[in-house]
Design a protein around this motif. Structure first.
Motif, short mmCIF file in Angstrom:
data_model
loop_
_atom_site.label_atom_id
_atom_site.label_comp_id
_atom_site.label_asym_id
_atom_site.label_seq_id
_atom_site.Cartn_x
_atom_site.Cartn_y
_atom_site.Cartn_z
N ILE A 92 0.89 -1.17 -0.14
CA ILE A 92 0.04 -0.17 -0.02
C ILE A 92 0.92 1.26 0.08
O ILE A 92 1.81 1.51 1.01
CB ILE A 92 -0.96 -0.03 1.17
CG1 ILE A 92 -1.94 -1.32 1.23
CG2 ILE A 92 -1.74 1.20 1.24
CD1 ILE A 92 -2.72 -1.35 2.36
N ALA A 107 0.09 6.31 3.38
CA ALA A 107 -0.46 6.12 4.74
C ALA A 107 -1.56 7.14 5.21
O ALA A 107 -1.49 7.37 6.38
CB ALA A 107 0.67 6.33 5.70
N GLY A 116 -5.27 4.57 2.52
CA GLY A 116 -4.21 3.54 2.76
C GLY A 116 -4.46 2.79 3.75
O GLY A 116 -4.41 1.41 3.89
N THR A 117 -4.56 3.48 4.85
CA THR A 117 -4.44 2.71 6.33
C THR A 117 -5.98 2.04 6.44
O THR A 117 -5.91 1.03 7.12
CB THR A 117 -4.62 3.87 7.29
OG1 THR A 117 -5.39 4.75 7.55
CG2 THR A 117 -3.15 4.58 7.50
N ALA A 168 -5.74 -1.47 4.66
CA ALA A 168 -4.99 -2.28 5.46
C ALA A 168 -5.90 -2.76 6.50
O ALA A 168 -5.94 -4.07 6.81
CB ALA A 168 -3.69 -1.64 6.04
N ILE A 201 2.92 -0.91 4.23
CA ILE A 201 2.48 0.38 3.93
C ILE A 201 3.63 1.33 3.86
O ILE A 201 4.54 1.29 4.73
CB ILE A 201 1.45 0.82 5.11
CG1 ILE A 201 0.12 0.12 5.13
CG2 ILE A 201 1.11 2.53 4.78
CD1 ILE A 201 -0.52 0.38 6.49
N ASP A 227 5.22 5.32 2.76
CA ASP A 227 4.77 6.45 2.82
C ASP A 227 6.09 7.52 2.87
O ASP A 227 6.96 7.06 3.69
CB ASP A 227 3.83 7.10 3.96
CG ASP A 227 3.09 8.32 3.91
OD1 ASP A 227 1.92 8.47 3.31
OD2 ASP A 227 3.92 9.38 3.52
N VAL A 229 -3.99 1.39 11.43
CA VAL A 229 -2.51 0.58 10.95
C VAL A 229 -2.21 -0.15 12.19
O VAL A 229 -1.80 -1.40 12.03
CB VAL A 229 -1.42 1.83 11.04
CG1 VAL A 229 -0.15 1.00 10.80
CG2 VAL A 229 -1.76 2.68 9.68
N VAL A 245 4.90 -0.90 8.79
CA VAL A 245 4.83 0.40 8.09
C VAL A 245 6.51 0.84 7.85
O VAL A 245 7.02 0.71 8.62
CB VAL A 245 4.35 1.22 9.04
CG1 VAL A 245 4.08 2.68 8.88
CG2 VAL A 245 2.81 0.85 9.38
#
Length: 556
Positions: free
Chosen positions: A42, A45, A49-50, A53, A80, A82, A283, A290
Motif C-alpha cells: 500500500i 499512509a 491507505g490505512t 489495510a 504500507i 509513505d 494501522v 509500516v
C-alpha cells in the motif's frame, strides 16, 4: 463384515490423499497443508491507505476471532509505504502550548491544531465507530457559533439560542433551508447504503449509479440548486460559503454532489489530540508493516513464471531497495507521487488539485476589522472574546475564505486558522490583529477540483435494422451505404460513451493494481477515503481467497 471392509478402504483412501506430517529440524511438526502467503503493498499512509489495510485484515480473519496476521484464513502480509514521517496523509496537526495561568489555577496545556481534514460527523460511521473502538476522546463542535461575512459586514451571525438562529434564518432565506434538507436526505440515503451493502465495485461509475449519486455528480451546483427551487440568496450566502471553505470552490465550479456533502455537517466533531489518531489506530489494528520516510521510485510488472499464474510487481524505493508483491494499492494522488509505473497503465482521468493557503496566527484579533461604527449587526464594538468562532466569507469583497478560532489561550490571545486562495499579506495581518506572537503558514494541494462528470451508459452494439433490403424500394448500393452510415453512427456513439465512462475512472486500473484516489473526483472527505479503502479491501479479498466464506460479495 462389509462395513468393516468399507471402513478400511475409506481409511486407506483418506491416508493416500492426506499429506503426512514430518518433523522439522527443530523437532516441531510441519503443517499438513501449506497455503502460499500473499503480499500487498500500500503506497500512502493517509485515510485511504490505512483503511485499506485495516478492513483487509478484518475481512481475512476467521469470523469471531481477534485480529492476528498469523491466523488469517489466507495468510497475507501488508506493507504500507509513505514518504512522510507521519501517518495520516492530508490529515495533519501541529502542536503548540497554552501557557499556565496561576491566577486562574490553569496548568500548562499542549494543544493539537488541525491543519487539514478538521472535522467529521456522526453519520461518518467508519470514522465515528473507529474512534469509539480505539478509545479516542471525541470533542463535540456544535456549540461553536459561526457568522457569514461579505467583506464589509456580517450578513448573518448565529445565536447561542438555536431556536433564535432558526427564526433569523427563515426571515432571511425563507424555506430554502427546508428544501435543501430534502435534497440532502436523498443524497445521504444513497451514500449510507454502502455501509449495509456487501457489494464491491471496480468502476466509480457503477458505484455512483448503484448509490444514486451520478446525477448530482454530473451537474454544476448553481444549475442544480436553481432547478430545485433553491433561492439565490441562500445559495450564495450559505451553500457557496460552505463550498469555499471545504473545497475552495464557488457554485459555478463544483458539482452538486460535492456541495451537498459539504452541507451535511450536522453533529460536527473531532478527535482531541488530532484526527490522525484514527488512522494510526487502523494501522496498529491491521498488523501491517509500516515504512515511513520511504519514497517509491518505480513499480514494475513481472511476468508470471508459470503459465496461468497472476503477475507480480517489483517495488523499488529511491534508495534502491527492491521487494516483490502480489498486489499494489496506490493510496495517494498519482499526479503527486512521481512514481515510474512500468505496468502499462491506461489513461487515467485527469484530476486537478486545488492549492490552499492555511495561515495560523497566535495573537490578539482586532475587532475593529469586522465592526465599524456603521455596522448593522451591533451598535457597540464587542471584544475579541465575543467574536464568532468561525467567520466564513462570501465571494464578494472578502480578503480571506474563512477565519476560525482554534483555541482561546489563558493569556487572552487566540490561535486562529485562516484559509485563503493566496498567501496573506503583511498589511492584511496588521489590520486583522492588534499584535501577533507567531505566524505559521502552510501551502498544499488540499483537495481535488470537483468538476461535473458526464453521465454515461455502458456502450453496446445496437441492432442495425434497414428498410428496403428485401424489396425494390432501395438499390443495393443505397442499402450498403445506409448500413455503413448507421454502423458508423453507432460506433461514434459507443466511442463517446466509452470516453464518458473513462472520465469516471476505475478502481482496479490494471489487474492487481488498485487506485484509492480514483474515488476523489466523486467525493473527497476523510470518510469517503475510508469507503474507497474498504471497497478495495473487498476486491483484494475476492482475489486472495477466490471465494468469500465470511460474507457474500457481489462484483458490480
Amino acid at each position: 463384515m462389509r462395513i468393516g471392509y468399507l471402513s478400511k478402504v475409506g481409511a486407506a483412501v483418506t491416508a493416500f490423499f492426506t499429506p503426512s506430517t514430518f518433523q522439522l529440524s527443530g523437532g516441531a511438526n510441519s503443517p499438513k497443508e501449506l497455503t502460499p502467503t500473499k503480499s500487498v503493498a500500500i503506497i500512502g499512509a493517509g485515510a485511504g491507505g490505512t483503511s485499506t489495510a485495516f478492513y483487509l485484515q478484518q475481512l481475512l480473519e476467521p469470523e469471531g476471532k481477534p485480529l492476528n496476521k498469523h491466523k488469517l484464513l489466507y495468510p497475507t502480509t501488508i506493507t504500507i509505504f509513505d514518504q512522510s514521517d507521519k501517518i495520516g496523509g492530508r490529515c495533519q496537526v501541529f502542536f503548540t502550548t497554552n501557557p499556565a495561568n496561576p491566577e486562574k489555577n490553569l496548568p500548562k496545556e499542549e494543544l493539537a491544531i488541525e491543519v487539514g481534514a478538521s472535522i467529521f460527523v456522526k453519520v461518518n460511521h467508519h470514522l465515528a465507530d473507529s474512534a469509539k473502538d480505539f478509545g479516542l476522546k471525541v470533542k463535540e463542535l456544535d456549540n461553536e457559533l459561526l457568522a457569514i461575512w461579505d467583506g464589509d459586514e456580517f450578513l448573518f451571525v448565529e445565536s447561542s439560542w438555536k431556536f433564535w438562529s432558526i427564526l433569523k434564518g427563515l426571515a432571511r432565506w425563507g424555506f430554502a433551508p427546508i428544501k435543501l434538507q430534502r435534497l440532502l436526505k436523498s443524497t445521504l440515503d444513497g451514500l449510507l447504503r454502502f455501509y449495509t451493502s456487501p457489494e464491491s465495485f471496480t468502476s466509480i461509475h457503477d458505484f455512483a449509479t448503484s448509490h444514486d449519486l451520478h446525477k448530482e455528480a454530473s451537474i454544476l451546483t448553481d444549475q442544480y440548486l436553481e432547478s430545485n427551487g433553491i433561492g439565490l440568496a441562500y445559495s450564495q450566502e450559505v451553500i457557496e460559503v460552505a463550498t469555499r471553505v471545504n473545497y475552495g470552490s464557488n457554485l459555478d465550479d463544483i458539482h452538486a454532489l460535492g456541495a451537498l456533502v459539504t452541507m451535511a455537517a450536522d453533529d460536527a466533531q473531532q478527535i482531541e489530540g488530532g484526527n490522525f489518531q484514527i488512522f494510526e489506530g487502523m494501522v496498529a489494528k491491521s498488523g501491517a508493516e509500516v515504512r515511513l520516510e520511504t519514497k517509491i521510485a518505480r513499480v514494475r510488472r513481472l511476468e508470471p513464471q508459470v503459465a496461468g499464474d497472476e503477475p507480480q510487481f517489483e517495488v523499488t524505493t529511491t534508495t534502491g531497495q527492491k521487494q516483490i508483491f502480489d498486489y499494489i494499492v496506490l493510496a495517494a494522488p498519482i499526479e503527486s507521487t512521481n512514481i515510474d509505473f512500468d505496468i502499462s497503465l491506461p489513461p487515467l482521468p485527469k484530476v486537478d488539485y486545488r492549492t490552499i493557503h492555511a495561515t495560523f496566527v497566535r495573537g490578539h484579533i482586532n475587532p475593529s476589522y469586522f465592526y465599524t461604527p456603521s455596522s448593522p449587526v451591533r451598535s457597540s464594538q464587542p471584544s475579541a472574546n465575543q467574536l464568532p468562532t468561525h467567520i466564513l466569507s462570501t465571494k464578494s469583497r472578502s480578503e480571506f475564505t474563512s477565519l476560525s478560532i482554534q483555541a482561546r489561550l489563558s493569556t487572552g490571545e487566540t490561535i486562529t486558522k485562516i484559509f485563503s486562495p493566496e498567501a496573506l499579506s503583511i498589511d492584511l495581518l496588521d489590520r486583522l490583529y492588534v499584535n501577533r506572537t507567531w505566524v505559521k503558514h502552510k501551502e498544499w494541494k488540499a483537495y481535488p477540483k470537483l468538476k461535473p462528470i458526464p453521465l454515461a451508459e455502458d456502450p453496446s452494439e445496437p441492432e442495425i435494422v434497414l428498410e428496403g433490403e428485401s424489396g425494390a424500394s432501395a438499390s443495393s448500393e443505397q442499402v450498403v451505404f445506409e448500413k455503413h452510415a448507421k454502423k458508423q453512427k453507432a460506433k461514434e456513439e459507443n466511442d463517446a460513451q466509452r470516453k464518458a465512462l473513462e472520465a469516471w475512472g476505475q478502481v482496479e486500473v490494471v489487474p492487481g493494481v488498485f487506485y484509492v484516489n480514483s474515488f476523489e473526483p466523486l467525493i473527497s472527505t476523510m470518510e469517503t477515503e475510508t469507503i474507497a479503502g474498504k471497497n478495495i479491501a473487498r476486491l483484494l479479498r475476492e482475489r486472495i481467497e477466490g471465494h468469500c466464506p465470511v460474507e457474500k460479495i457481489t462484483r458490480k
